[in-house]
Design a protein around this motif. Structure first.
Motif, PDB file in Angstrom:
ATOM      1  N   THR A 133     -13.648  11.178   4.898  1.00 12.64           N
ATOM      2  CA  THR A 133     -12.388  11.028   5.176  1.00 12.64           C
ATOM      3  C   THR A 133     -11.692  11.684   3.784  1.00 12.64           C
ATOM      4  OG1 THR A 133     -10.368   9.445   5.630  1.00 12.64           O
ATOM      5  CG2 THR A 133     -12.136   9.005   3.661  1.00 12.64           C
ATOM      6  N   ASP A 134     -10.237  11.355   3.449  1.00 13.52           N
ATOM      7  CA  ASP A 134      -9.701  12.172   2.341  1.00 13.52           C
ATOM      8  C   ASP A 134      -8.811  10.979   1.736  1.00 13.52           C
ATOM      9  OD1 ASP A 134      -7.066  11.954   3.801  1.00 13.52           O
ATOM     10  OD2 ASP A 134      -7.565  13.830   4.476  1.00 13.52           O
ATOM     11  N   SER A 135      -8.460  11.430   0.592  1.00 14.22           N
ATOM     12  CA  SER A 135      -7.758  10.261  -0.356  1.00 14.22           C
ATOM     13  C   SER A 135      -6.300   9.767   0.426  1.00 14.22           C
ATOM     14  CB  SER A 135      -7.442  10.787  -1.556  1.00 14.22           C
ATOM     15  OG  SER A 135      -6.664  12.028  -1.838  1.00 14.22           O
ATOM     16  N   ALA A 136      -5.516  10.769   0.997  1.00 11.17           N
ATOM     17  CA  ALA A 136      -4.605  10.483   1.780  1.00 11.17           C
ATOM     18  C   ALA A 136      -4.511   9.180   2.790  1.00 11.17           C
ATOM     19  CB  ALA A 136      -3.759  11.782   2.088  1.00 11.17           C
ATOM     20  N   ILE A 175      -7.192   7.156   2.891  1.00 12.25           N
ATOM     21  CA  ILE A 175      -7.319   5.913   2.173  1.00 12.25           C
ATOM     22  C   ILE A 175      -6.042   5.213   1.621  1.00 12.25           C
ATOM     23  CG2 ILE A 175      -8.602   4.660   0.514  1.00 12.25           C
ATOM     24  CD1 ILE A 175     -10.843   7.069   0.696  1.00 12.25           C
ATOM     25  N   LEU A 176      -5.429   6.032   1.038  1.00 14.00           N
ATOM     26  CA  LEU A 176      -3.980   5.439   0.333  1.00 14.00           C
ATOM     27  C   LEU A 176      -3.185   4.730   1.509  1.00 14.00           C
ATOM     28  CD1 LEU A 176      -3.265   8.205  -2.463  1.00 14.00           C
ATOM     29  CD2 LEU A 176      -4.065   5.713  -2.490  1.00 14.00           C
ATOM     30  N   LYS A 227      -4.635   3.200  -7.683  1.00 13.03           N
ATOM     31  CA  LYS A 227      -4.392   2.555  -6.353  1.00 13.03           C
ATOM     32  C   LYS A 227      -5.498   1.577  -6.022  1.00 13.03           C
ATOM     33  CE  LYS A 227      -0.222   3.980  -5.416  1.00 13.03           C
ATOM     34  NZ  LYS A 227       1.005   3.459  -5.692  1.00 13.03           N
ATOM     35  N   LEU A 228      -6.700   2.101  -6.273  1.00 12.95           N
ATOM     36  CA  LEU A 228      -7.969   1.376  -5.867  1.00 12.95           C
ATOM     37  C   LEU A 228      -7.836   0.155  -6.821  1.00 12.95           C
ATOM     38  CD1 LEU A 228     -10.724   3.825  -4.763  1.00 12.95           C
ATOM     39  CD2 LEU A 228      -9.228   2.474  -3.353  1.00 12.95           C
ATOM     40  N   ARG A 229      -7.813   0.298  -8.189  1.00 16.26           N
ATOM     41  CA  ARG A 229      -7.804  -0.711  -9.333  1.00 16.26           C
ATOM     42  C   ARG A 229      -6.802  -1.656  -8.965  1.00 16.26           C
ATOM     43  NH1 ARG A 229      -7.924   3.868 -12.852  1.00 16.26           N
ATOM     44  NH2 ARG A 229     -10.049   4.269 -13.679  1.00 16.26           N
ATOM     45  N   SER A 230      -5.711  -1.332  -8.413  1.00 11.51           N
ATOM     46  CA  SER A 230      -4.716  -2.292  -8.112  1.00 11.51           C
ATOM     47  C   SER A 230      -4.867  -3.447  -7.292  1.00 11.51           C
ATOM     48  CB  SER A 230      -3.309  -1.635  -7.899  1.00 11.51           C
ATOM     49  OG  SER A 230      -3.442  -0.988  -6.410  1.00 11.51           O
TER      50      SER A 230
END
Length: 262
Positions: free
Chosen positions: A252-255, A257-258, A91-94
Motif C-alpha cells: 500500500t502507500d502512506s496516503a 494509510i493516512l 500521525k502513527l505516533r498520535s
C-alpha cells in the motif's frame, strides 16, 4: 486482607503479582480495527496489534557525507522516502489506546555494528569492501571521520530530517535481515504485535530481507511503497513490489494509510 497486585511486564504480555498471587491471564488490549486497501486486497487490520518498522534511514545511506555517497552511489532515490515518512510517522505516533499508551510503536531498525566487528563474517565484509582495500564496515569516512555503520557513530545515526522520539524503539541489526541475532522478534511478541508496516532503504535488500523473515515467522506484512526506496536499478524496486504482492504480504502507500486511520 488482599494485597494489591502489581504489573510485571509490558501489556499485553504482563502478569499481575503480589506476595501470594500471580495472575497470568493477560487481558487483551481493546481492538482498534480499520479498513486498509492494498494493491491486491482490502484488509481489515487491528492497529492495536500493528507496529511500524523503519529500516536503515541512516546517514551512511541517505546523507551526502555518508558511506554510499562516498563510494559513488547516487543517494537521491534513497532520500525519496524521507518526505512521506515525515508525514506518516507523526500521525502513527498520535494514535492512542484508551489508557493513553501508543497504539503503533515506531521501531527504527538500523545497521549498528560492534566496533570490533566480532560477529561479522568475511562474507559480509566482502559485500561492502570487495577489494579489501576500500572503505567498508567499520572503516572511517573521510568527511566525517565516522566508522561506517558502527553503533553510536554519526554514520549509523538516523538522518536529521526524521525525528526520533523517546517513545520510539531502536533495534541495531548486523545483517540485511533485522531478525538475525537481534531482539526484534522478542520485542514484537512482548508488545503483542502481529501486523507489521515496512518502510526504509533499500527496499530490495534490507527491507525485503527483513520482511521475508517476518513472513516466515508468521507476521502479517504490509509494505508502504512510497516510504521505501532503493539506490538499485528501477527493476529491483519493481521486482520487490511484485514479490511482496505475490508471496510475502501486501503493498500500500502512506496516503492510503493516512486515509484509513483518519
Amino acid at each position: 486482607m488482599n494485597r494489591p497486585l502489581r504489573t510485571l511486564g509490558i501489556p499485553p504480555n504482563n502478569w499481575k503479582v503480589n506476595e501470594t498471587e500471580a495472575d497470568l491471564t493477560r487481558p487483551p488490549l481493546p481492538p482498534q480495527p480499520v479498513i486498509l486497501p492494498t494493491e491486491t486486497k482490502t484488509l481489515r487490520i487491528d492497529l492495536t496489534k500493528t507496529a511500524m518498522i523503519v529500516v536503515d534511514m541512516q546517514n551512511d545511506f541517505c546523507h551526502l557525507d555518508g558511506w554510499l555517497a562516498h563510494i559513488g552511489v547516487d543517494i537521491t532515490p534513497a532520500r525519496g522516502a524521507i518526505a512521506p515518512l515525515q508525514m506518516l510517522l507523526p500521525k502513527l505516533r498520535s494514535l492512542r489506546q484508551p489508557d493513553g499508551t501508543h497504539s503503533i510503536p515506531i521501531i527504527w531498525l538500523n545497521w549498528g555494528n560492534r566496533a570490533d566487528l566480532r560477529n561479522i563474517s568475511p562474507g559480509l565484509l566482502h559485500v561492502y569492501n570487495p577489494t579489501g582495500d576500500g572503505i567498508g564496515l567499520g572503516n572511517l569516512l573521510p568527511k566525517r571521520n565516522a566508522p561506517v555503520l558502527t553503533a553510536g557513530s554519526w554514520a549509523a545515526a538516523v538522518v536529521d530530517e526524521l525525528e526520533q522520539k523517546s517513545e520510539d524503539i531502536l533495534v541495531d541489526k548486523y545483517r540485511m535481515s533485522g531478525f538475525w541475532d537481534t531482539p526484534l522478534d522478542s520485542i514484537l511478541r512482548n508488545l503483542g504485535k502481529t501486523t507489521l508496516f515496512f518502510a526504509g532503504v533499500n527496499i530490495d535488500q534490507c527491507v525485503m530481507a527483513t520482511l521475508q523473515d517476518a513472513n516466515f515467522l508468521g507476521y502479517d506484512c504490509i509494505l508502504i511503497k512510497d516510504c521505501a526506496a532503493t539506490t538499485s536499478p528501477e527493476y529491483c524496486y519493481q521486482a520487490t513490489i511484485y514479490n511482496v504482492n505475490q508471496c510475502f504480504g501486501f503493498v500500500t502507500d502512506s496516503a492510503t494509510i493516512l486515509a484509513a486511520i483518519k
